[in-house]
Design an enzyme around this catalytic site. Sequence first.
Site, PDB file in Angstrom:
ATOM      1  N   PRO A 129      21.816  29.907  -7.129  1.00 25.40           N
ATOM      2  CA  PRO A 129      21.269  30.337  -5.835  1.00 25.40           C
ATOM      3  C   PRO A 129      20.074  29.512  -5.374  1.00 25.40           C
ATOM      4  CG  PRO A 129      21.825  32.250  -7.151  1.00 25.40           C
ATOM      5  CD  PRO A 129      22.029  31.060  -8.037  1.00 25.40           C
ATOM      6  N   GLU A 243      33.004  12.545  -9.015  1.00 19.02           N
ATOM      7  CA  GLU A 243      33.178  13.730  -8.185  1.00 19.02           C
ATOM      8  C   GLU A 243      33.023  13.380  -6.706  1.00 19.02           C
ATOM      9  OE1 GLU A 243      30.986  18.046  -7.312  1.00 19.02           O
ATOM     10  OE2 GLU A 243      30.587  16.972  -9.172  1.00 19.02           O
TER      11      GLU A 243
END
Length: 386
Positions: A129, A243
Amino acid sequence: MLERTLYGPEHQAFRDTVRRFIDTEIAPFHAQWERDGQVPRELWRKAGAAGLLGCSIPEEYGGAGADALFNFALVEEVSAAGYTGPAFAVHNEMVMPYILAFGSEAQKQRYLPPMVRGELIGALGLTEPQAGSDLKGMRTRAERDGDSYVINGQKTFISNGQICDVLVLACKTDPGAAGGGISLFIVETNRPGFVRGKRLEKLGLKAQDTSELFFDNMRVPASALLGPEHGGFKLLMKNLAQERLTQAVRSAAVAEAALQWTIDHVKERKMFGQTLADFQNTQFKLAELKTEVTVGRVFTDHCVRQFMDGKLDGTDAAMVKLWLSELHGRVVDQCLQLFGGWGYMWEYPIARAYADARITRIAGGSIETMKSIIGKSLFKADAARS
C-alpha cells in the site's frame, strides 16, 4: 510493409499453437471470466499440457529448453487477441525467471517442473500500500528465528493473488542495510499465517484476478530464502528489465491489434453516403497512428534482440516501457474515437482495450519512475565522459 526478422519458422509454428489454444480454451469463456473476476485453475493445467508455460525453462526442470522468444510470442498472441485474463506472463516472465536464475538446485527441482505443467501457479509479491515503484519503501518484514523466518506484512495489487500456489515474496530483513535490506523468499501459500484478502475491483483487466495478501506470523523455513540474505534489491533490479520489456511487448501487440480493428471498422462504417475510411481526417489520423505503431514495433523488437543477446540494460528497458506504455494508451484512445458510440460499448474489443490500457503507465514501474531512470542515466553518461 515492416518485415520482422527476429522470429523464425519455429516461433511461427508455436504462434499457430497459441492461436488454436486461444480459439478453443480462452475465447469462448473469457466474457464469463470477466464476470467472475478470474480464470479457472484448469486453464493453467491446459496451458501446461499445450506447452505454453515455461518454454525457456531447461529440460531438466520440465521445460522445453527453448529461447525466450517463445515466451514473447505467447505474450503477443494473447494480447493481440484482446484477452487479458490469463496472467501467463507473470508466471512465465516474472516468477519462474527468479527461481531459475537465483534459486538453489533443490528449489528449482521442487518448483519449476510443476509450474511448467500448470499444477502450481506463480505470483510476484512486491507492491505494498505504501510502496509501489519505490521498492525500498516496503514494510513487510521477515525476521530470522532459528531455522525459520517469520513474516509479517501486507502486499497489494498482486496478479494471480487469488489462485497462486507459489509466491516470490520481497521482504525487509535488515531495514538499516544498503539497498533497503530486502530479501526474496519462495513462499508456498498453503502455510499457516498466509491470508488472501479480497479480490480487487479494477478499472480494466476484469478477468485477471488482482488481490491483497496478508502475512500474519507466517513461518517459512530458512531454505525458502531465494538468493542471498539482504541481497534481494539487486536481484529485483536484474529481473525488472525483463518485466518492463514484457510489458512493452504486450503494448506493441495491443496497439497493432487496435489499429487493425479500427481500419476494418472504418472501411465498413457508412456515414454521409460514404464510408468513414473515405474521409481525409480518418486517413490522416490512421496514417499518424500507423507510423507511430511501426516505430514502436521496431524499437520493441530491437530491445527484445538486445535482451536475447544479454545486452538490455535498465535504461533501455525503461525507455521501451515508457514509450510503448504511452503509445498504447494514445492509440487505443484515438482508435476508440473512430468507433464513435460503438467504441464505448463493452462488447467491442476496443472498449475493453481502452480500459485495460491505463494500467500500463503504472504497472512495472510508473512512467514517472521510467523518466527518472532515463534522466539520471543521461547525467551519469556526462560524468563518465568528463
